[in-house]
Write a protein that holds these residues in place. Structure first.
Motif, mmCIF file in Angstrom:
data_model
loop_
_atom_site.group_PDB
_atom_site.id
_atom_site.type_symbol
_atom_site.label_atom_id
_atom_site.label_comp_id
_atom_site.label_asym_id
_atom_site.label_seq_id
_atom_site.Cartn_x
_atom_site.Cartn_y
_atom_site.Cartn_z
ATOM 1 N N ILE A 96 0.841 -1.204 0.000
ATOM 2 C CA ILE A 96 0.000 0.000 0.000
ATOM 3 C C ILE A 96 0.875 1.254 0.000
ATOM 4 O O ILE A 96 0.635 2.216 -0.757
ATOM 5 N N ILE A 97 1.875 1.282 0.850
ATOM 6 C CA ILE A 97 2.771 2.448 0.934
ATOM 7 C C ILE A 97 3.469 2.674 -0.404
ATOM 8 O O ILE A 97 3.579 3.802 -0.882
ATOM 9 N N TRP A 98 3.928 1.570 -1.008
ATOM 10 C CA TRP A 98 4.602 1.694 -2.305
ATOM 11 C C TRP A 98 3.640 2.225 -3.362
ATOM 12 O O TRP A 98 3.968 3.118 -4.144
ATOM 13 N N TYR A 99 2.437 1.673 -3.396
ATOM 14 C CA TYR A 99 1.467 2.044 -4.427
ATOM 15 C C TYR A 99 1.175 3.535 -4.414
ATOM 16 O O TYR A 99 1.238 4.205 -5.445
ATOM 17 N N PHE A 100 0.858 4.070 -3.246
ATOM 18 C CA PHE A 100 0.495 5.487 -3.187
ATOM 19 C C PHE A 100 1.713 6.404 -3.260
ATOM 20 O O PHE A 100 1.629 7.519 -3.763
ATOM 21 N N GLY A 101 2.853 5.959 -2.755
ATOM 22 C CA GLY A 101 4.029 6.818 -2.737
ATOM 23 C C GLY A 101 4.755 6.911 -4.053
ATOM 24 O O GLY A 101 5.401 7.921 -4.346
ATOM 25 N N TYR A 102 4.652 5.845 -4.881
ATOM 26 C CA TYR A 102 5.441 5.809 -6.104
ATOM 27 C C TYR A 102 4.592 5.707 -7.368
ATOM 28 O O TYR A 102 5.117 5.755 -8.479
ATOM 29 N N SER A 103 3.299 5.554 -7.220
ATOM 30 C CA SER A 103 2.418 5.451 -8.377
ATOM 31 C C SER A 103 1.301 6.480 -8.224
ATOM 32 O O SER A 103 0.361 6.260 -7.472
ATOM 33 N N PRO A 104 1.387 7.630 -8.904
ATOM 34 C CA PRO A 104 0.400 8.694 -8.682
ATOM 35 C C PRO A 104 -0.984 8.286 -9.152
ATOM 36 O O PRO A 104 -1.144 7.528 -10.109
ATOM 37 N N ILE A 105 -2.010 8.788 -8.457
ATOM 38 C CA ILE A 105 -3.381 8.599 -8.916
ATOM 39 C C ILE A 105 -3.755 9.801 -9.781
ATOM 40 O O ILE A 105 -3.181 10.889 -9.654
ATOM 41 N N GLU A 106 -4.714 9.599 -10.673
ATOM 42 C CA GLU A 106 -5.143 10.668 -11.573
ATOM 43 C C GLU A 106 -6.544 11.108 -11.191
ATOM 44 O O GLU A 106 -7.481 10.313 -11.169
ATOM 45 N N LEU A 107 -6.682 12.393 -10.894
ATOM 46 C CA LEU A 107 -7.978 12.982 -10.533
ATOM 47 C C LEU A 107 -8.126 14.315 -11.263
ATOM 48 O O LEU A 107 -7.301 15.218 -11.076
ATOM 49 N N GLU A 108 -9.140 14.379 -12.133
ATOM 50 C CA GLU A 108 -9.432 15.627 -12.855
ATOM 51 C C GLU A 108 -8.173 16.211 -13.507
ATOM 52 O O GLU A 108 -7.846 17.385 -13.353
ATOM 53 N N HIS A 109 -7.466 15.334 -14.200
ATOM 54 C CA HIS A 109 -6.265 15.698 -14.969
ATOM 55 C C HIS A 109 -5.050 16.000 -14.102
ATOM 56 O O HIS A 109 -4.012 16.397 -14.623
ATOM 57 N N TYR A 110 -5.168 15.820 -12.790
ATOM 58 C CA TYR A 110 -4.009 15.979 -11.907
ATOM 59 C C TYR A 110 -3.410 14.607 -11.619
ATOM 60 O O TYR A 110 -4.126 13.610 -11.505
ATOM 61 N N LYS A 111 -2.091 14.551 -11.498
ATOM 62 C CA LYS A 111 -1.406 13.356 -11.020
ATOM 63 C C LYS A 111 -0.933 13.633 -9.599
ATOM 64 O O LYS A 111 -0.110 14.528 -9.383
ATOM 65 N N ILE A 112 -1.479 12.893 -8.656
ATOM 66 C CA ILE A 112 -1.252 13.201 -7.248
ATOM 67 C C ILE A 112 -0.587 12.011 -6.554
ATOM 68 O O ILE A 112 -1.090 10.883 -6.585
ATOM 69 N N TYR A 113 0.553 12.274 -5.926
ATOM 70 C CA TYR A 113 1.210 11.274 -5.086
ATOM 71 C C TYR A 113 0.660 11.385 -3.663
ATOM 72 O O TYR A 113 0.427 12.496 -3.165
ATOM 73 N N ILE A 114 0.464 10.244 -3.021
ATOM 74 C CA ILE A 114 -0.122 10.230 -1.681
ATOM 75 C C ILE A 114 0.835 9.492 -0.750
ATOM 76 O O ILE A 114 0.700 8.277 -0.532
ATOM 77 N N PRO A 115 1.801 10.172 -0.169
ATOM 78 C CA PRO A 115 2.739 9.493 0.736
ATOM 79 C C PRO A 115 2.066 9.116 2.050
ATOM 80 O O PRO A 115 1.488 9.974 2.732
ATOM 81 N N LEU A 116 2.138 7.850 2.389
ATOM 82 C CA LEU A 116 1.514 7.354 3.612
ATOM 83 C C LEU A 116 2.563 7.020 4.659
ATOM 84 O O LEU A 116 3.665 6.582 4.342
ATOM 85 N N ARG A 117 2.183 7.228 5.920
ATOM 86 C CA ARG A 117 2.940 6.695 7.056
ATOM 87 C C ARG A 117 2.063 5.659 7.736
ATOM 88 O O ARG A 117 0.835 5.784 7.737
ATOM 89 N N ALA A 118 2.706 4.651 8.323
ATOM 90 C CA ALA A 118 1.928 3.573 8.936
ATOM 91 C C ALA A 118 2.542 3.140 10.261
ATOM 92 O O ALA A 118 3.735 2.899 10.348
ATOM 93 N N GLY A 119 1.691 3.059 11.281
ATOM 94 C CA GLY A 119 2.083 2.505 12.571
ATOM 95 C C GLY A 119 1.357 1.196 12.794
ATOM 96 O O GLY A 119 0.131 1.125 12.664
#
Length: 410
Positions: A96-119
Motif C-alpha cells: 500500500i505504501i509503495w502504491y500510493f508513494g510511487y504510483s500517482p493517482i489521476e484525478l481531474e487531470h491531476y497526477k497526485i502522489y499520496i505518501p503514507l505513514r503507517a504505525g
C-alpha cells in the motif's frame, strides 16, 4: 483509475473503538497521509475528499479478510484477526505504501502522489495505543513504517526505552547462536516444468516461539553475528539437499560476499557436499553494490563451481539495469511490492514489462515474488514471467515438510 463511490467512508472511530474493545482483532495498522493539508490547499477540498475515498477503496481492496475504518481527518485503520498471517499483513502494508508513494493517482487531470505513514501493532492487549504510538514514531525515526510486535518488545508508556528492547533482542540472538536455535524454512519457486525452493531463516526465542527475520537480522548485523547466522543457513540447507538433485537458493547480502570468512566457508561446503550445480545464490539487490569489483570476483568464483546467481528484490532501492549484465545474473527476482500491484497499477505493470523485456534480451530468467492471487498470477503469465513464488502456491514452511514431496519424487 479506481471508481469513487459515495459514502465509502462508513466505518467511523466509534465503531472502530467498539470493535477493538471486543477483541475481534490481533493486528492493527493506522495510516495517515503525509502532507494532506497541502493536497487540500493546492488542489482544493473537493479533490481532497476524492483522495480520501480512493485511499479507503484501495485499503478495502488490498486488505483481504480485514476491516477498514476511516477515523477522521486523513487517518485510516485496517484491523485483521488471527486468520491473516503476520507476514501477509505486513507485506500488504508495504505494498500500500509503495502504491500510493510511487504510483500517482489521476484525478481531474491531476497526477497526485499520496505518501503514507503507517504505525503497526501486533498481538498487543492495547492495540490502539500501540499502533498510534508506532505512528508517532514514524516522524521521530523519519521512516514511513514502524512495527511493534509483542514478540519483539513491550511498550508500557510513550517514553519506553528502545535501549532495553535492543538489549533484550541482542541477548536472544546471542543465545540462539550459541545454542543453534536457527531453523531453515523453504518456499517453492515454480513454473509448469519444475519446482525449486528458496531457503529462509527463522529464529527460535527463549520461549520456543518462531521469530521472523524481520525482527533479528538487522540487530544481528549491529552486533556482528550476522555472518554466524549465514553460515548456519549454509550448513543446514546443504545437509538437507545433499544428494537430492533438487535446486534451491540461499540469500547472501553484500556484507556476506565481502566477508572472507563467509566466502571461504561457502566454497568449502560447496566442495564438501558437491552441490554447486543445484545452488542459486540470491543477492539482496536493494542493499546497493559499492564494491562492485569484489562482488564480480566472488560471482566468477562460484559460477565456476556451477552456482547460479539471482538478483533479489529488483525494481526498488538501487535498481540498475547496467550492473545486472556486469554481475552475470541468471535470474531477476521482481520485488513483491510491485508484483502485488501488477493488476491494479499501470505504473507497476510498466515497470515489470521493462524488466521482463530487458531480461529476455540478455538471456536472464524472471521470478515474480509475492504472487498472492489468481488475478496477479494471470497478469504475470501474460507478461511471460518465467517463475512464480508466493502465497497463492504455498507459505514458507519448515524444511522437514519437503520430505514427503522428495520421497514422492523418488
Amino acid at each position: 483509475m479506481e471508481e469513487i463511490t459515495k459514502n465509502s467512508l462508513f466505518s467511523n472511530r466509534k465503531e472502530f473503538i467498539n470493535d477493538i474493545d471486543k477483541k475481534l482483532f490481533n493486528k492493527l495498522v493506522i495510516f495517515d497521509i503525509s502532507g494532506f493539508g497541502n493536497i487540500n490547499h493546492y488542489y482544493g477540498y473537493q479533490i481532497g475528499e476524492k483522495v480520501l475515498n480512493l485511499v479507503f477503496l484501495r485499503l478495502e481492496d488490498k486488505f483481504l479478510n480485514s476491516k477498514i475504518y476511516y477515523l477522521g481527518a486523513d487517518i485510516f485503520a485496517a484491523a485483521s484477526s488471527i486468520e491473516v498471517s503476520k507476514d501477509r499483513f505486513i507485506q500488504t502494508i508495504k505494498s500500500i505504501i509503495w502504491y500510493f508513494g510511487y504510483s500517482p493517482i489521476e484525478l481531474e487531470h491531476y497526477k497526485i502522489y499520496i505518501p503514507l505513514r503507517a504505525g503497526v501493532a501486533i498481538n498487543y492487549s492495547n492495540l490502539i495505543f500501540s499502533a498510534e504510538f508506532a505512528l508517532k514514531q514514524t516522524r521521530v525515526l523519519k521512516h514511513n513504517l514502524v512495527i511493534y510486535d509483542s514478540e519483539q518488545h513491550q511498550i508500557s508508556h510513550p517514553n519506553s526505552s528502545t535501549i532495553e528492547q535492543d538489549l533484550y533482542w541482542e541477548t536472544q540472538i546471542i543465545q540462539a547462536v550459541k545454542k543453534d536455535k536457527f531453523e531453515i524454512f523453504a518456499q517453492s519457486i515454480s513454473n509448469q516444468q519444475e519446482k525449486k525452493y528458496e531457503i529462509l531463516v527463522r529464529m527460535k526465542d527463549s520461549k520456543g516461539d518462531i521469530i521472523s527475520p524481520y525482527f533479528f537480522i538487522d540487530r544481528a548485523k549491529r552486533i556482528n553475528l550476522y555472518s554466524e547466522i549465514t553460515k548456519k543457513v549454509i550448513q543446514k540447507s546443504f545437509e538437507f539437499f545433499e544428494g537430492k538433485s533438487i535446486e534451491f537458493s540461499i540469500n547472501l547480502s553484500i556484507s556476506d560476499i565481502l566477508e572472507k570468512e563467509v566466502v571461504d566457508f561457502l566454497i568449502q561446503k560447496i566442495y564438501e557436499y558437491d552441490i554447486g550445480y543445484f545452488l542459486t545464490i540470491e543477492i539482496t539487490e536493494s542493499e546497493g553494490i559499492d564494491n562492485l569489483e569484489e562482488v564480480i570476483s566472488f560471482i566468477k568464483i562460484v559460477k565456476n563451481l556451477g552456482v547460479k546467481i539471482a538478483i533479489d528484490d529488483f525494481g526498488t532501492g538501487y535498481s540498475n539495469f547496467s550492473y545486472l549484465v556486469k554481475l552475470q545474473a541468471d535470474f531477476i527476482k521482481i520485488d513483491g511490492s510491485i508484483i502485488q500491484d501488477i493488476n491494479k497499477s499501470k505504473t507497476a505493470k510498466a515497470v515489470i514489462e521493462a524488466i521482463v523485456f530487458f531480461s529476455k534480451k540478455v538471456g536472464m530468467k524472471t521470478v515474480a515474488e509475492f504472487v498472492s492471487s489468481k488475478d496477479i498470477f494471470k497478469v504475470c503469465k501474460e507478461l511471460e514471467i518465467d517463475y512464480f513464488q508466493g502465497y497463492l502456491f504455498d507459505e514458507p514452511k519448515n524444511i522437514d515438510s519437503l520430505k514427503e514431496f522428495i520421497n514422492n519424487k523418488k
